[in-house]
Structure formats: structure tokens, C-alpha cells
Design a protein around this motif. Structure first.
Motif, mmCIF file in Angstrom:
data_model
loop_
_atom_site.group_PDB
_atom_site.id
_atom_site.type_symbol
_atom_site.label_atom_id
_atom_site.label_comp_id
_atom_site.label_asym_id
_atom_site.label_seq_id
_atom_site.Cartn_x
_atom_site.Cartn_y
_atom_site.Cartn_z
ATOM 1 N N ALA A 1 53.379 -107.029 31.998
ATOM 2 C CA ALA A 1 53.453 -105.622 32.405
ATOM 3 C C ALA A 1 54.729 -105.397 33.196
ATOM 4 C CB ALA A 1 52.230 -105.229 33.243
ATOM 5 N N ALA A 2 55.156 -104.122 33.234
ATOM 6 C CA ALA A 2 56.335 -103.756 34.011
ATOM 7 C C ALA A 2 56.220 -102.295 34.414
ATOM 8 C CB ALA A 2 57.615 -103.997 33.224
ATOM 9 N N VAL A 3 56.882 -101.963 35.521
ATOM 10 C CA VAL A 3 56.854 -100.607 36.064
ATOM 11 C C VAL A 3 58.285 -100.155 36.336
ATOM 12 C CG1 VAL A 3 55.992 -99.123 37.919
ATOM 13 C CG2 VAL A 3 54.649 -101.124 37.190
ATOM 14 N N VAL A 4 58.592 -98.922 35.927
ATOM 15 C CA VAL A 4 59.888 -98.311 36.210
ATOM 16 C C VAL A 4 59.655 -97.017 36.968
ATOM 17 C CG1 VAL A 4 61.906 -97.181 35.197
ATOM 18 C CG2 VAL A 4 61.083 -99.325 34.241
ATOM 19 N N LYS A 5 60.332 -96.866 38.089
ATOM 20 C CA LYS A 5 60.235 -95.646 38.899
ATOM 21 C C LYS A 5 61.631 -95.124 39.169
ATOM 22 C CE LYS A 5 57.638 -92.943 41.706
ATOM 23 N NZ LYS A 5 58.563 -91.801 41.793
ATOM 24 N N ASP A 6 61.833 -93.834 38.865
ATOM 25 C CA ASP A 6 63.137 -93.208 39.062
ATOM 26 C C ASP A 6 64.250 -93.980 38.363
ATOM 27 O OD1 ASP A 6 61.979 -91.217 40.710
ATOM 28 O OD2 ASP A 6 62.103 -92.542 42.444
ATOM 29 N N SER B 1 45.363 -100.085 37.396
ATOM 30 C CA SER B 1 45.730 -100.654 38.695
ATOM 31 C C SER B 1 47.155 -100.298 39.075
ATOM 32 C CB SER B 1 45.571 -102.186 38.651
ATOM 33 O OG SER B 1 44.227 -102.556 38.444
ATOM 34 N N LEU B 2 48.063 -100.390 38.127
ATOM 35 C CA LEU B 2 49.469 -100.123 38.427
ATOM 36 C C LEU B 2 49.723 -98.639 38.670
ATOM 37 C CD1 LEU B 2 51.208 -102.588 35.947
ATOM 38 C CD2 LEU B 2 50.756 -102.879 38.386
ATOM 39 N N TYR B 3 49.018 -97.788 37.947
ATOM 40 C CA TYR B 3 49.194 -96.350 38.174
ATOM 41 C C TYR B 3 48.684 -95.977 39.568
ATOM 42 C CZ TYR B 3 49.403 -91.346 37.326
ATOM 43 O OH TYR B 3 49.708 -90.001 37.407
ATOM 44 N N ALA B 4 47.551 -96.536 39.961
ATOM 45 C CA ALA B 4 47.025 -96.263 41.291
ATOM 46 C C ALA B 4 47.999 -96.722 42.380
ATOM 47 C CB ALA B 4 45.679 -96.965 41.467
ATOM 48 N N LYS B 5 48.663 -97.830 42.128
ATOM 49 C CA LYS B 5 49.576 -98.410 43.129
ATOM 50 C C LYS B 5 50.901 -97.668 43.221
ATOM 51 C CE LYS B 5 51.854 -102.847 44.169
ATOM 52 N NZ LYS B 5 51.344 -103.041 45.541
ATOM 53 N N ALA C 1 56.964 -94.894 34.787
ATOM 54 C CA ALA C 1 56.598 -95.457 33.485
ATOM 55 C C ALA C 1 55.980 -96.830 33.688
ATOM 56 C CB ALA C 1 57.824 -95.563 32.583
ATOM 57 N N ILE C 2 54.921 -97.097 32.927
ATOM 58 C CA ILE C 2 54.212 -98.373 32.989
ATOM 59 C C ILE C 2 53.994 -98.875 31.571
ATOM 60 C CG2 ILE C 2 52.082 -99.544 33.692
ATOM 61 C CD1 ILE C 2 51.732 -97.257 35.776
ATOM 62 N N ILE D 1 53.448 -92.812 30.637
ATOM 63 C CA ILE D 1 54.577 -92.134 31.267
ATOM 64 C C ILE D 1 54.092 -90.904 32.020
ATOM 65 C CG2 ILE D 1 56.691 -90.810 30.806
ATOM 66 C CD1 ILE D 1 57.205 -92.692 28.472
ATOM 67 N N ASP D 2 54.541 -90.778 33.256
ATOM 68 C CA ASP D 2 54.289 -89.597 34.080
ATOM 69 C C ASP D 2 55.643 -88.980 34.422
ATOM 70 O OD1 ASP D 2 53.696 -87.718 36.018
ATOM 71 O OD2 ASP D 2 52.220 -88.965 37.048
ATOM 72 N N PRO D 3 56.116 -88.041 33.594
ATOM 73 C CA PRO D 3 57.452 -87.481 33.840
ATOM 74 C C PRO D 3 57.573 -86.770 35.183
ATOM 75 C CG PRO D 3 56.691 -86.959 31.615
ATOM 76 C CD PRO D 3 55.518 -87.506 32.363
ATOM 77 N N ASP D 4 56.501 -86.146 35.667
ATOM 78 C CA ASP D 4 56.573 -85.442 36.946
ATOM 79 C C ASP D 4 56.894 -86.394 38.090
ATOM 80 O OD1 ASP D 4 55.920 -83.089 35.660
ATOM 81 O OD2 ASP D 4 53.780 -83.243 36.105
ATOM 82 N N ARG D 5 56.431 -87.632 37.977
ATOM 83 C CA ARG D 5 56.703 -88.641 39.009
ATOM 84 C C ARG D 5 57.832 -89.578 38.598
ATOM 85 N NH1 ARG D 5 50.834 -88.186 39.241
ATOM 86 N NH2 ARG D 5 50.159 -87.670 41.371
ATOM 87 N N ASP D 6 58.422 -89.341 37.429
ATOM 88 C CA ASP D 6 59.462 -90.216 36.890
ATOM 89 C C ASP D 6 58.998 -91.670 36.933
ATOM 90 O OD1 ASP D 6 61.799 -91.129 35.778
ATOM 91 O OD2 ASP D 6 63.123 -90.221 37.284
#
Length: 388
Positions: free
Chosen positions: A44-49, A381-385, A359-360, A352-357
Motif C-alpha cells: 500500500a501507499a499514500v500520496v498527500k498533496d 485504515s489509511l483513509y481514517a489516518k 490518494a491511497i 482518491i479524495d480530490p477535495d483533500r488531495d
């Protein structure tokens, strides 16, 4: 200078204690879930902004062998490839080579005489939104996909032969046009239209127009392991008795090549996250391979969908856009862009949550009843975090 500063900032973060904690936390989640659902590997991986803030992979490339995976291992994406095909279509529209209402007849008719009239009038937008009236995969369509004659033709040529075979004998049901029916054949047709408009094979366009510009260095098409080498998280099947069998190479390791536009991409979890993060930015960040308004159009819902889960009988609801689904989860405050992909041996999921920029992405090298809940649990779990 600005690019260098950004690069140095990212490197500094990745080397920081905070990044190490994020990686450890993610690996703990992954290992717990992998053990719980008994999948060979889980990543898994997470990208923010636009920044990679967490990435991890646990388990083995082959079930029962001590061959640990890493975040650089390639995982198969299955139907998550559809959003990439839709992106190529958007490029053709941006360049004036296609229109969203271009029909099969307008684009492919000169190559394929004798198409039935309603089939010939299906539009590119209908194909990409699964509203064309074409049926889901059935026995007859399967015979086209897996025909022994396919090996005698390049994928582009066999796509045209499949389209001619089906389209000269079948019209979509009037009652089903405009309704959601998940049709892989529709993406095969869209891929052929893109090829005709561009003058290049879909496979080459994927590399030239998506993989290379976005820096997806591990990305490829077909089975994810190099023939004869266990250098990726290879796919597995589970039989009716629960036996797990790896399928690392050869024709059995993936679907036929002509189905590429519907789902044959693979890449590392980090590159998958980079693709997801680019979409989450909705055109705010480069590379500018699509007009921002075109990218947003790909994400915009077209049709409401209700899909009956064949295993549980439950109805899954939401919307479908162009290569993307939009679903409201019991743990999200709104519908989110999402898609699952599987070739029957692997499973990958994107959120993907574009409003929060934000992606998981999550992937595993097995399919079926173990894979879907495992990836969903990690995603939850990752979205909650990271959505706070």
C-alpha cells in the motif's frame, strides 16, 4: 532551483524519523491484514498533496517461498488500467482527434464494414462509462478473447477482428443503452478507436503518453514477472479446495494481450501511488498531459450503478464516470473516486479524495474472497489516518 528545493525537501522527509514511523505503522497494518486474510503479499501507499507520505510492502513474491516483496516490486493492476485508457481517450479529444460523441462507425467503420447499426452508433463516451448497452463478459465474448487464432495476430489487429466479429452479429439491447453494464469489450473497442485516431498501438501510447511523462519507471503491460525470474509479486489462483497455485510467467499468467485497454497494466505500489496522486491533483500539478477540465470530466459521474455481488448477493451502489467509479463507503463522509482491478490472479484497489488531495492504493498478488476484504480493510485504515 525550485524543483531542486522540492526534491531536497522530499528526500529530507523520506529520511526523517516521521517518515520512518509512517512506514513502520503501515507495515504493521499490512502484516496484520496479510496474516488475517492469508494473502501471499500485500502492499500500500499514500500520496498527500502530491507527495508520497507512506509506502510499504509485506509478504512474499511466491506463496510458500522465502522471497520477500519490496515497495519496488511490480503488482498487477487489472481493471485499474481502464482509467489510463480513458486518459488516453481524453488526450485524443484534447488534440481534436476524437470527440466524446465519436461513434464506432465514424472511427472504425471504414476498417470494419458490415457493423450492425445500433452497435455502429455507440459513442466513445458510452464505451468509457459502461453505458453502451454492451453486455458484461459472457461465454461468447470469452471465446473471442481466448480464441486460439489470437496468437497469429498482433493485439491491435485482433482487437479489430473481435470488434468485427461481435459488431457484425449483435446490436446492443435498446433497453440497456444508457444503463450501467460493466463491459470489458467496451474498453477493447475504445482502445481500438484510440489506436485509429492516433495512428499508434495502444501499448505504445501507454508508454509514451502516460508511463514516461509521469515517471512510472516500473510500469509495464502483461504479467508482472520477467519470464523465468521471480522478480515481482507473481499472481496466484485459489481452487475450489483452497489450494493456492502461483502463475508467474507465460500465457497463463495474465489475460490475452488484446484485452490490454481493459486491464493489463502493472507497476510498483509507489508508481501506482504516483498515478493516483496525479489524479488527486485534478490538473493542479504537472505534467500537463491532459487539460484540467478534461481530467475533471473523466472523474465526473455519468451513470448511477447497482452491481449485484455474485458471492454475497448484496447490491453495491454508486456512480460510474469514465474509467472511474464513485462510491460512498460507510467510513467516508462522501462518495470517493475508486476502482478495483483483477485478472483473476491479482487484485489492486485505488481510492482518491480530490477535495483533500489524497490518494491511497493497495495491491495483493492473489484474487478472490481473500483479496477484496484485505485491500478494503487496509484502505479503510489509511483513509481514517490520513484524511484528517
Amino acid at each position: 532551483m525550485r524543483v531542486l528545493c522540492i526534491f531536497l525537501a522530499v528526500v529530507a522527509f523520506l529520511d526523517s524519523p516521521r517518515a520512518a514511523r509512517a512506514e513502520d505503522d503501515l507495515k504493521t497494518i499490512l502484516e496484520f491484514t496479510r496474516t488475517k486474510y492469508q494473502v501471499p503479499a500485500l502492499a500500500a501507499a499514500v500520496v498527500k498533496d502530491g507527495k508520497l507520505i507512506a509506502a510499504g510492502a509485506v509478504g512474499n513474491r511466491v506463496a510458500g517461498r522465502d522471497l520477500p516483496v519490496s515497495v519496488d516490486d511490480r503488482f498487477h493492476l487489472g481493471s485499474d488500467t481502464k482509467a489510463m485508457t480513458a486518459t488516453l481517450a481524453g488526450m485524443m479529444v484534447d488534440e481534436g482527434r476524437l470527440r466524446w460523441n465519436s461513434t464506432i462507425q465514424e472511427v472504425l467503420g471504414p476498417l470494419l464494414p458490415g457493423l450492425r447499426p445500433r452497435f455502429a452508433n455507440i459513442t466513445l463516451r458510452q464505451l468509457l462509462s459502461n453505458t453502451s448497452g454492451l453486455p458484461p463478459d459472457n461465454e461468447e465474448i470469452g471465446r473471442l478473447y481466448f480464441s486460439p487464432d489470437a496468437v497469429d495476430h498482433p493485439p491491435s489487429d485482433w482487437r479489430l477482428k473481435m470488434i468485427s466479429n461481435w459488431g457484425s452479429r449483435h446490436d446492443p439491447s435498446i433497453a440497456n443503452v444508457g444503463k450501467f453494464q460493466y463491459a470489458n469489450l467496451g474498453y477493447v473497442i475504445a482502445g481500438a478507436m484510440i489506436e485509429k485516431a492516433s495512428g499508434k498501438p495502444w501499448e505504445r501510447l501507454m508508454y509514451e503518453r502516460i508511463f514516461v511523462p509521469l515517471g512510472l519507471k516500473t510500469a509495464g503491460l502483461g504479467a508482472q514477472a520477467t519470464f523465468g525470474i521471480y522478480d515481482a509479486a507473481v499472481g496466484h489462483r485459489i481452487d475450489s479446495k483452497g489450494k493456492v497455485t502461483p502463475y508467474p510467467w507465460g500465457e497463463a499468467a495474465d489475460l490475452p494481450a488484446a484485452l490490454g485497454p481493459a486491464g493489463l497494466a502493472h507497476m510498483s505500489i509507489k508508481d501506482f501511488a504516483a498515478w493516483a496522486g496525479w489524479n488527486a491533483g485534478e490538473g493542479k500539478r504537472g505534467p500537463a498531459i491532459l487539460k484540467p477540465e478534461t481530467l475533471k470530466l473523466l472523474h465526473k459521474p455519468v451513470v448511477e450503478m447497482q452491481v449485484k455481488d455474485p458471492k454475497t448477493g448484496a447490491m453495491k451502489t454508486g456512480s460510474y464516470a469514465l474509467g472511474w467509479g464513485l462510491s460512498k463507503f460507510d467510513w467516508s463522509d462522501k462518495p470517493l473516486l475508486t476502482h478495483n482491478g483483477s485478472n483473476g490472479m491479482n487484485f489492486a484497489s485505488i481510492l482518491i479524495d480530490p477535495d483533500r488531495d489524497l490518494a491511497i492504493v493497495v495491491a495483493t498478488n492473489i484474487a478472490g474472497t481473500r483479496a477484496d476484504p484485505a485491500t478494503l480493510e487496509v484502505m479503510k485504515s489509511l483513509y481514517a489516518k490520513y484524511s484528517k
